[in-house]
Design a protein around this motif. Sequence first.
Motif, short mmCIF file in Angstrom:
data_model
loop_
_atom_site.label_atom_id
_atom_site.label_comp_id
_atom_site.label_asym_id
_atom_site.label_seq_id
_atom_site.Cartn_x
_atom_site.Cartn_y
_atom_site.Cartn_z
N LEU A 150 0.83 -1.20 0.00
CA LEU A 150 0.00 0.00 0.00
C LEU A 150 0.87 1.25 0.00
CD1 LEU A 150 -2.82 -1.06 2.48
CD2 LEU A 150 -2.95 -0.92 -0.01
N ALA A 151 1.94 1.24 0.80
CA ALA A 151 2.85 2.39 0.84
C ALA A 151 3.52 2.59 -0.52
CB ALA A 151 3.90 2.18 1.92
N ALA A 152 3.92 1.51 -1.17
CA ALA A 152 4.56 1.60 -2.47
C ALA A 152 3.62 2.19 -3.52
CB ALA A 152 5.05 0.22 -2.92
N ARG A 153 2.32 1.96 -3.35
CA ARG A 153 1.32 2.49 -4.28
C ARG A 153 0.78 3.84 -3.82
NH1 ARG A 153 1.06 -3.00 -4.51
NH2 ARG A 153 0.56 -3.99 -6.50
N GLU A 154 1.35 4.36 -2.74
CA GLU A 154 0.94 5.64 -2.15
C GLU A 154 -0.55 5.67 -1.82
OE1 GLU A 154 2.34 8.71 -4.77
OE2 GLU A 154 4.45 8.31 -4.27
N ILE A 155 -1.03 4.54 -1.28
CA ILE A 155 -2.41 4.43 -0.80
C ILE A 155 -2.39 4.69 0.69
CG2 ILE A 155 -4.39 2.89 -0.49
CD1 ILE A 155 -3.41 1.44 -3.07
N GLY A 156 -3.05 5.75 1.11
CA GLY A 156 -2.97 6.18 2.50
C GLY A 156 -4.04 5.63 3.42
N THR A 157 -4.74 4.59 3.01
CA THR A 157 -5.78 4.01 3.87
C THR A 157 -5.13 3.52 5.16
OG1 THR A 157 -6.99 3.27 1.92
CG2 THR A 157 -7.60 2.27 4.03
N PRO A 158 -5.64 3.95 6.32
CA PRO A 158 -5.07 3.48 7.58
C PRO A 158 -5.19 1.96 7.72
CG PRO A 158 -6.54 5.34 7.94
CD PRO A 158 -6.72 4.91 6.52
N VAL A 159 -4.14 1.35 8.24
CA VAL A 159 -4.10 -0.10 8.44
C VAL A 159 -3.87 -0.39 9.91
CG1 VAL A 159 -2.94 -2.26 7.85
CG2 VAL A 159 -3.17 -0.46 6.12
N CYS A 160 -4.69 -1.27 10.45
CA CYS A 160 -4.52 -1.75 11.81
C CYS A 160 -4.25 -3.24 11.75
CB CYS A 160 -5.76 -1.47 12.65
SG CYS A 160 -6.07 0.28 12.86
N ALA A 161 -3.40 -3.72 12.64
CA ALA A 161 -2.93 -5.10 12.57
C ALA A 161 -3.51 -5.96 13.69
CB ALA A 161 -1.40 -5.12 12.66
N ILE A 162 -3.70 -7.22 13.34
CA ILE A 162 -4.05 -8.24 14.32
C ILE A 162 -2.79 -9.07 14.50
CG2 ILE A 162 -5.50 -10.22 14.81
CD1 ILE A 162 -7.53 -8.98 12.78
N THR A 163 -2.31 -9.15 15.72
CA THR A 163 -1.07 -9.86 15.99
C THR A 163 -1.29 -10.98 17.00
OG1 THR A 163 -0.42 -8.45 17.85
CG2 THR A 163 0.23 -7.73 15.64
N CYS A 164 -0.29 -11.84 17.11
CA CYS A 164 -0.32 -12.89 18.12
C CYS A 164 0.12 -12.29 19.45
CB CYS A 164 0.61 -14.03 17.74
SG CYS A 164 0.09 -14.87 16.25
N PHE A 165 -0.45 -12.77 20.51
CA PHE A 165 -0.13 -12.25 21.84
C PHE A 165 1.37 -12.33 22.11
CE2 PHE A 165 0.51 -12.85 26.41
CZ PHE A 165 -0.03 -11.66 26.86
N GLY A 166 1.95 -11.22 22.57
CA GLY A 166 3.34 -11.21 23.01
C GLY A 166 4.38 -11.07 21.92
N ASP A 167 3.99 -10.78 20.70
CA ASP A 167 4.95 -10.68 19.61
C ASP A 167 5.49 -9.25 19.54
OD1 ASP A 167 6.46 -10.99 17.33
OD2 ASP A 167 4.90 -12.02 16.20
N ARG A 168 6.33 -8.88 20.49
CA ARG A 168 6.82 -7.50 20.62
C ARG A 168 7.71 -7.08 19.45
NH1 ARG A 168 3.19 -5.38 22.86
NH2 ARG A 168 2.50 -6.43 24.71
N GLY A 169 8.51 -7.98 18.92
CA GLY A 169 9.36 -7.64 17.77
C GLY A 169 8.52 -7.23 16.57
N LEU A 170 7.42 -7.94 16.37
CA LEU A 170 6.52 -7.62 15.27
C LEU A 170 5.89 -6.25 15.48
CD1 LEU A 170 4.97 -8.32 12.71
CD2 LEU A 170 3.31 -9.52 14.15
N VAL A 171 5.48 -5.96 16.70
CA VAL A 171 4.87 -4.66 17.01
C VAL A 171 5.84 -3.53 16.69
CG1 VAL A 171 4.00 -3.22 18.89
CG2 VAL A 171 3.23 -5.59 18.67
N THR A 172 7.11 -3.72 17.01
CA THR A 172 8.15 -2.72 16.72
C THR A 172 8.30 -2.54 15.21
OG1 THR A 172 9.31 -3.27 18.75
CG2 THR A 172 10.58 -2.13 17.07
N ASP A 173 8.31 -3.66 14.47
CA ASP A 173 8.43 -3.60 13.01
C ASP A 173 7.23 -2.88 12.40
OD1 ASP A 173 10.79 -5.01 13.18
OD2 ASP A 173 9.92 -6.92 12.55
N LEU A 174 6.03 -3.17 12.91
CA LEU A 174 4.82 -2.52 12.39
C LEU A 174 4.86 -1.02 12.64
CD1 LEU A 174 2.10 -5.10 13.48
CD2 LEU A 174 2.88 -4.64 11.14
N ALA A 175 5.29 -0.63 13.83
CA ALA A 175 5.36 0.79 14.16
C ALA A 175 6.31 1.52 13.22
CB ALA A 175 5.78 0.97 15.62
N ALA A 176 7.42 0.86 12.85
CA ALA A 176 8.37 1.46 11.92
C ALA A 176 7.75 1.68 10.54
CB ALA A 176 9.62 0.57 11.79
#
Length: 130
Positions: free
Chosen positions: A75-101
């Motif tokens: 979506l970013a590569a296509r410059e589509i600005g629709t907000p995205v929210c993620a569903i993650t597995c409990f306790g996956d802190r590394g993933l949360v950090t990657d998503l925030a980036a």
Amino acid sequence: MGDTPRILIVDDEAPFRFSATVALRQSGFRVAEARDGAEAIVKILEARDAGDPFRLVVTDIRMPTMSGSELIDALAAREIGTPVCAITCFGDRGLVTDLAAKGCTEYLEKPFSPEELVAWITRVLSSGPR
């Protein structure tokens, strides 16, 4: 149409998509579904081109074909600005950090009830994600 928020649920698990869609529709949202990121991109582009874009994309992160993280990148590569929210597995802190980036700061950890999903989406839409 009009002011009724339109949401896209992206998850490879059909039972989850079904329960999320039912709960969200009962709460007044317009909902579409996609089984992976590749299908989501097609639906997002179609909705945009039809003049009825999604207000929010809620995506699972771990999916075959195209993951939620790859969807965010696409979506970013296509410059589509629709907000995205993620569903993650409990306790996956590394993933949360990657998503925030990637600019995806809103996430919900599994497991959760349909009611919790509706409350979370309502809060995100009222506060404006990112």
